[in-house]
Write a protein that holds these residues in place. Structure first.
Motif, PDB file in Angstrom:
ATOM      1  N   ALA A 412       0.827  -1.206   0.000  1.00 62.25           N
ATOM      2  CA  ALA A 412       0.000   0.000   0.000  1.00 62.25           C
ATOM      3  C   ALA A 412       0.859   1.252   0.000  1.00 62.25           C
ATOM      4  CB  ALA A 412      -0.913  -0.002   1.222  1.00 62.25           C
ATOM      5  N   ALA A 413       0.216   2.350  -0.455  1.00 58.25           N
ATOM      6  CA  ALA A 413       0.812   3.675  -0.365  1.00 58.25           C
ATOM      7  C   ALA A 413       0.230   4.368   0.854  1.00 58.25           C
ATOM      8  CB  ALA A 413       0.521   4.478  -1.625  1.00 58.25           C
ATOM      9  N   LYS A 414       1.085   5.114   1.595  1.00 62.38           N
ATOM     10  CA  LYS A 414       0.638   5.733   2.837  1.00 62.38           C
ATOM     11  C   LYS A 414       1.073   7.188   2.912  1.00 62.38           C
ATOM     12  CE  LYS A 414       0.553   1.694   5.928  1.00 62.38           C
ATOM     13  NZ  LYS A 414       1.023   1.184   7.247  1.00 62.38           N
ATOM     14  N   HIS A 415       0.133   8.033   3.412  1.00 60.63           N
ATOM     15  CA  HIS A 415       0.441   9.430   3.707  1.00 60.63           C
ATOM     16  C   HIS A 415      -0.629   9.966   4.645  1.00 60.63           C
ATOM     17  CE1 HIS A 415       1.486  13.620   3.448  1.00 60.63           C
ATOM     18  NE2 HIS A 415       0.290  13.907   2.950  1.00 60.63           N
ATOM     19  N   ASN A 416      -0.198  10.662   5.669  1.00 55.94           N
ATOM     20  CA  ASN A 416      -1.122  11.322   6.595  1.00 55.94           C
ATOM     21  C   ASN A 416      -2.115  10.329   7.205  1.00 55.94           C
ATOM     22  OD1 ASN A 416      -1.982  13.545   8.014  1.00 55.94           O
ATOM     23  ND2 ASN A 416      -3.420  14.233   6.416  1.00 55.94           N
ATOM     24  N   ASN A 417      -1.621   9.124   7.516  1.00 56.44           N
ATOM     25  CA  ASN A 417      -2.421   8.061   8.139  1.00 56.44           C
ATOM     26  C   ASN A 417      -3.530   7.551   7.233  1.00 56.44           C
ATOM     27  OD1 ASN A 417      -2.442   6.381  10.347  1.00 56.44           O
ATOM     28  ND2 ASN A 417      -4.026   7.541  11.425  1.00 56.44           N
ATOM     29  N   LYS A 418      -3.408   7.796   5.936  1.00 58.45           N
ATOM     30  CA  LYS A 418      -4.339   7.266   4.945  1.00 58.45           C
ATOM     31  C   LYS A 418      -3.614   6.210   4.127  1.00 58.45           C
ATOM     32  CE  LYS A 418      -7.198  10.586   6.149  1.00 58.45           C
ATOM     33  NZ  LYS A 418      -8.416  10.354   6.935  1.00 58.45           N
ATOM     34  N   VAL A 419      -4.392   5.214   3.679  1.00 59.46           N
ATOM     35  CA  VAL A 419      -3.780   4.078   2.989  1.00 59.46           C
ATOM     36  C   VAL A 419      -4.481   3.827   1.669  1.00 59.46           C
ATOM     37  CG1 VAL A 419      -3.238   1.612   3.129  1.00 59.46           C
ATOM     38  CG2 VAL A 419      -3.172   3.017   5.190  1.00 59.46           C
ATOM     39  N   LYS A 420      -3.693   3.568   0.633  1.00 64.00           N
ATOM     40  CA  LYS A 420      -4.248   3.140  -0.659  1.00 64.00           C
ATOM     41  C   LYS A 420      -3.591   1.821  -1.038  1.00 64.00           C
ATOM     42  CE  LYS A 420      -4.945   4.386  -5.501  1.00 64.00           C
ATOM     43  NZ  LYS A 420      -6.364   4.020  -5.477  1.00 64.00           N
ATOM     44  N   ALA A 421      -4.408   0.769  -1.109  1.00 61.47           N
ATOM     45  CA  ALA A 421      -3.875  -0.546  -1.476  1.00 61.47           C
ATOM     46  C   ALA A 421      -3.397  -0.527  -2.923  1.00 61.47           C
ATOM     47  CB  ALA A 421      -4.945  -1.608  -1.280  1.00 61.47           C
ATOM     48  N   LEU A 422      -2.310  -1.188  -3.188  1.00 63.68           N
ATOM     49  CA  LEU A 422      -1.733  -1.242  -4.534  1.00 63.68           C
ATOM     50  C   LEU A 422      -1.936  -2.634  -5.105  1.00 63.68           C
ATOM     51  CD1 LEU A 422       1.626   0.672  -3.904  1.00 63.68           C
ATOM     52  CD2 LEU A 422      -0.601   1.596  -4.603  1.00 63.68           C
ATOM     53  N   ASP A 423      -2.603  -2.693  -6.230  1.00 63.78           N
ATOM     54  CA  ASP A 423      -2.919  -3.965  -6.868  1.00 63.78           C
ATOM     55  C   ASP A 423      -1.802  -4.349  -7.844  1.00 63.78           C
ATOM     56  OD1 ASP A 423      -4.230  -6.250  -7.556  1.00 63.78           O
ATOM     57  OD2 ASP A 423      -5.584  -5.276  -9.010  1.00 63.78           O
ATOM     58  N   VAL A 424      -0.601  -4.437  -7.366  1.00 64.19           N
ATOM     59  CA  VAL A 424       0.559  -4.841  -8.167  1.00 64.19           C
ATOM     60  C   VAL A 424       1.418  -5.767  -7.304  1.00 64.19           C
ATOM     61  CG1 VAL A 424       0.666  -2.794  -9.646  1.00 64.19           C
ATOM     62  CG2 VAL A 424       1.835  -2.782  -7.444  1.00 64.19           C
ATOM     63  N   THR A 425       2.245  -6.536  -7.966  1.00 64.34           N
ATOM     64  CA  THR A 425       3.143  -7.442  -7.256  1.00 64.34           C
ATOM     65  C   THR A 425       4.298  -6.665  -6.634  1.00 64.34           C
ATOM     66  OG1 THR A 425       2.608  -9.204  -8.815  1.00 64.34           O
ATOM     67  CG2 THR A 425       4.593  -9.495  -7.484  1.00 64.34           C
ATOM     68  N   VAL A 426       4.654  -7.016  -5.418  1.00 64.28           N
ATOM     69  CA  VAL A 426       5.800  -6.367  -4.764  1.00 64.28           C
ATOM     70  C   VAL A 426       7.071  -6.768  -5.516  1.00 64.28           C
ATOM     71  CG1 VAL A 426       7.134  -6.137  -2.651  1.00 64.28           C
ATOM     72  CG2 VAL A 426       4.649  -6.403  -2.535  1.00 64.28           C
ATOM     73  N   PRO A 427       7.809  -5.786  -6.044  1.00 64.22           N
ATOM     74  CA  PRO A 427       9.014  -6.136  -6.822  1.00 64.22           C
ATOM     75  C   PRO A 427      10.178  -6.553  -5.925  1.00 64.22           C
ATOM     76  CG  PRO A 427       8.803  -3.763  -6.653  1.00 64.22           C
ATOM     77  CD  PRO A 427       7.576  -4.335  -5.998  1.00 64.22           C
ATOM     78  N   GLU A 428      11.144  -7.177  -6.556  1.00 66.40           N
ATOM     79  CA  GLU A 428      12.345  -7.597  -5.829  1.00 66.40           C
ATOM     80  C   GLU A 428      13.123  -6.391  -5.321  1.00 66.40           C
ATOM     81  OE1 GLU A 428      16.489 -10.118  -6.638  1.00 66.40           O
ATOM     82  OE2 GLU A 428      15.115  -9.665  -8.291  1.00 66.40           O
ATOM     83  N   LYS A 429      13.120  -5.334  -6.114  1.00 67.10           N
ATOM     84  CA  LYS A 429      13.829  -4.111  -5.757  1.00 67.10           C
ATOM     85  C   LYS A 429      12.953  -2.920  -6.126  1.00 67.10           C
ATOM     86  CE  LYS A 429      18.264  -3.949  -6.593  1.00 67.10           C
ATOM     87  NZ  LYS A 429      19.552  -3.790  -7.316  1.00 67.10           N
ATOM     88  N   ILE A 430      12.868  -1.938  -5.249  1.00 65.48           N
ATOM     89  CA  ILE A 430      12.013  -0.770  -5.464  1.00 65.48           C
ATOM     90  C   ILE A 430      12.881   0.436  -5.812  1.00 65.48           C
ATOM     91  CG2 ILE A 430      10.389   0.842  -4.367  1.00 65.48           C
ATOM     92  CD1 ILE A 430       9.474  -1.489  -2.600  1.00 65.48           C
ATOM     93  N   GLY A 431      12.507   1.125  -6.887  1.00 69.98           N
ATOM     94  CA  GLY A 431      13.170   2.365  -7.262  1.00 69.98           C
ATOM     95  C   GLY A 431      12.357   3.543  -6.775  1.00 69.98           C
ATOM     96  N   VAL A 432      13.029   4.541  -6.184  1.00 72.27           N
ATOM     97  CA  VAL A 432      12.358   5.721  -5.640  1.00 72.27           C
ATOM     98  C   VAL A 432      12.805   6.942  -6.431  1.00 72.27           C
ATOM     99  CG1 VAL A 432      11.884   7.086  -3.569  1.00 72.27           C
ATOM    100  CG2 VAL A 432      12.427   4.644  -3.354  1.00 72.27           C
ATOM    101  N   PHE A 433      11.813   7.676  -6.975  1.00 68.01           N
ATOM    102  CA  PHE A 433      12.090   8.895  -7.742  1.00 68.01           C
ATOM    103  C   PHE A 433      11.473  10.066  -7.001  1.00 68.01           C
ATOM    104  CE2 PHE A 433      10.367  12.012 -10.801  1.00 68.01           C
ATOM    105  CZ  PHE A 433      11.556  12.491 -11.323  1.00 68.01           C
ATOM    106  N   CYS A 434      12.306  11.056  -6.674  1.00 65.70           N
ATOM    107  CA  CYS A 434      11.828  12.239  -5.965  1.00 65.70           C
ATOM    108  C   CYS A 434      12.123  13.478  -6.789  1.00 65.70           C
ATOM    109  CB  CYS A 434      12.498  12.345  -4.593  1.00 65.70           C
ATOM    110  SG  CYS A 434      11.964  13.783  -3.641  1.00 65.70           S
ATOM    111  N   ASP A 435      11.048  14.140  -7.228  1.00 65.09           N
ATOM    112  CA  ASP A 435      11.170  15.424  -7.936  1.00 65.09           C
ATOM    113  C   ASP A 435      10.760  16.499  -6.943  1.00 65.09           C
ATOM    114  OD1 ASP A 435      11.118  17.633  -9.520  1.00 65.09           O
ATOM    115  OD2 ASP A 435       9.735  16.831 -11.027  1.00 65.09           O
ATOM    116  N   PHE A 436      11.725  17.070  -6.254  1.00 73.26           N
ATOM    117  CA  PHE A 436      11.422  18.017  -5.185  1.00 73.26           C
ATOM    118  C   PHE A 436      10.708  19.246  -5.726  1.00 73.26           C
ATOM    119  CE2 PHE A 436      12.224  21.496  -2.286  1.00 73.26           C
ATOM    120  CZ  PHE A 436      12.043  20.928  -1.033  1.00 73.26           C
ATOM    121  N   ASP A 437      11.257  19.833  -6.771  1.00 73.15           N
ATOM    122  CA  ASP A 437      10.666  21.056  -7.320  1.00 73.15           C
ATOM    123  C   ASP A 437       9.298  20.788  -7.942  1.00 73.15           C
ATOM    124  OD1 ASP A 437      13.014  22.567  -6.651  1.00 73.15           O
ATOM    125  OD2 ASP A 437      13.990  21.631  -8.371  1.00 73.15           O
TER     126      ASP A 437
END
Length: 509
Positions: A412-437
């Motif tokens: 699931a995705a989480k923010h501010n104590n809210k949860v959204k279930a993700l209907d995808v398979t958990v990958p072996e490795k997770i890539g994180v992309f952050c676009d601050f601006d």
């Protein structure tokens, strides 16, 4: 007054940069001068060795020829001496016979005269003087052992230094930095069909412009490159730039280096902040592991270590490992108190550890891999103000995706104590992309680059990479560029992502 100060500050900065540039050039000239002296000495020594080798060969050939002449002289002398000896013996016998014949003419008695005449005739018939060859067995001619070194002299007079290939030229326009790989392309300014291969040298640096001599890493060498292009892949970009230079080689010698080229290889590098991590987490650089023996039993021990300067030891480890600190990373000991050291250690059920480098602008990417038996973990970002009891995704200051393999499997995705279930398979490795601006935090399957989820928000403070782990461990890969596939997906992404606002409509856990 303020404008004048600003102008003066700019002048001071310009002068300081120019002085640094000139000092670097002086260091380069001194290094080059030292190289000229050392290389000249080496070349002179090699030249002496080559000529000594030639002299040695000539001496050997001369000695061999002298021996041949002496042997031929001895052979002919022996033959002639033998003939002379034989002739002397024959002459002596012939003279004796002549004297005997002359005396026989004075014999008066017919019978004795007849006897003497028969003896003379028999002796003449058997005389060696009449069986002796009067032709020399050898001649005095020695011309077959004469030499003519005119061609060799001419060849020796043409001795010269080896033909050295010209320096290639690296074309920065044709060079490519992407996906933690660098492709370097070069060309020869003059065609040279005797070039056998090229040597490419590279090294990491945090300085733009011309390569520096002092305080730099050693050049790494890639030899025997047949083409005029080479790709270095799988690099960790833990420095701002990389220097490159190339030289051409024929079968005998390497030529001059090309003018060096500096390519930007900027990427986010960070380690995990051991100073504020939960005591049940064993943290080392880019690895974190659940440690059930931690907690109260170790709290006093850990505090004792911190009071003795464990922070400084951690800083030393990082610098020893990477060689050059990240552009934005400050050593733990010198980081301002507001950033590290003064914040409370995570405690309670917040099994959290943060990264040691804040993201304040730009686009960044890192990857996380969980141990196969990890029961629960979260990956995301958080503001520095995340409380010591706060869990990732359960506050409005943190965003994450959460994997639970305990009792039931959830993703699931989480923010501010809210949860959204993700209907995808958990990958072996997770890539994180952050676009601050751009206010975007996206998660990908690191291998396939499939988008897992995206948060859309507006970051109002610098964020830190954040991780939670329980009963298992995580390992990080940093110093990575944003992959080309991710950039493409970000451009084409349309209505396929979730958002922080959409989580506000989901029931609180």
């Amino acid at each position: 007054m303020d404008s004048q100060k600003e102008a003066l500050q700019r002048i001071i900065s310009t002068l300081a940069n120019k002085n640094d540039e000139i000092q670097n050039f002086i260091d380069t000239l001194n290094h080059t001068l030292k190289g000229v002296q050392e290389n000249s000495s080496n070349i002179l020594s090699e030249l002496d060795e080559e000529f000594d080798s030639l002299y040695s060969i000539l001496d050997e050939v001369k000695e061999s020829m002298i021996n041949c002449i002496k042997q031929e002289q001895a052979r002919k002398s022996q033959e002639l001496q033998s003939q002379i000896s034989q002739c002397n013996n024959a002459l002596e016998n012939s003279e004796e016979l002549l004297e005997f014949a002359t005396r026989s003419l004075d014999i008066k008695e017919p019978e004795e005269f007849s006897k003497a005449a028969r003896q003379i005739k028999d002796r003449v018939t058997m005389a060696s003087a009449f069986r002796l060859s009067l032709k020399p067995k050898v001649s005095d001619n020695m011309t077959h052992l004469m030499v003519d070194f005119s061609q060799e002299r001419q060849m020796l007079q043409t001795l010269k230094f080896l033909p050295v290939p010209k320096a290639p030229e690296i074309d920065p326009v044709e060079c490519l930095v992407a996906d933690n790989s660098v492709t370097v392309a070069w060309r020869m300014l003059e065609e040279d069909n005797k070039i056998d291969h090229f040597i490419l040298e590279h090294r990491k640096t945090n300085f733009d412009g011309l390569p520096r001599v002092k305080d730099e890493r050693c050049w790494e060498i890639i030899d025997n490159i047949k083409g005029t292009e080479y790709t270095l892949s799988g690099l960790k970009f833990d420095s701002k730039y990389m220097n490159f230079r190339v030289r051409a080689c024929n079968k005998a010698v390497a030529g001059e280096y090309s003018d060096p080229v500096t390519l930007e290889t900027k990427a986010l590098n960070f380690n995990l902040d051991n100073s504020s991590s939960h005591l049940n987490l064993k943290v080392e650089d880019t690895c974190v592991e659940w440690d059930p023996t931690g907690g109260k039993g170790q709290e006093s021990k850990m505090k004792g270590k911190e009071n003795k300067g464990s922070v400084h030891v951690t800083s030393l480890k990082k610098h020893t490992r990477s060689g050059t600190p990240s552009p934005k990373r400050t050593s733990v000991g010198s980081r301002p108190p507001a950033v590290r050291g003064s914040r409370d250690r995570f405690t309670g059920e917040s099994y959290t550890v943060l990264g040691d480098t804040a993201i304040e602008s730009g686009q960044h990417y890192w990857e996380v891999k969980a141990q196969k038996d990890c029961k629960s973990y979260s990956v995301g970002v958080a503001y520095k103000t995340l409380g010591k009891f706060d869990q990732l995704g359960k506050t409005n200051t943190s965003w994450c995706i959460h994997v639970n393999n305990w009792l039931q499997n959830t993703f699931a995705a989480k923010h501010n104590n809210k949860v959204k279930a993700l209907d995808v398979t958990v990958p072996e490795k997770i890539g994180v992309f952050c676009d601050f601006d751009g206010g975007q935090l996206s998660f990908y399957d690191a291998n396939s680059k499939q988008l897992l989820y995206s948060f859309k928000t507006k970051f109002t403070q610098p964020v830190l990479p954040g991780f939670m782990v329980w009963c298992g461990g995580l390992s990080l890969s940093t110093g990575m560029q944003v992959p080309s596939a991710v950039r493409t997906l970000q451009k084409s992404e349309n209505g396929m992502t979730g958002s922080a606002s959409s989580l506000n409509n989901i029931v609180t856990q």
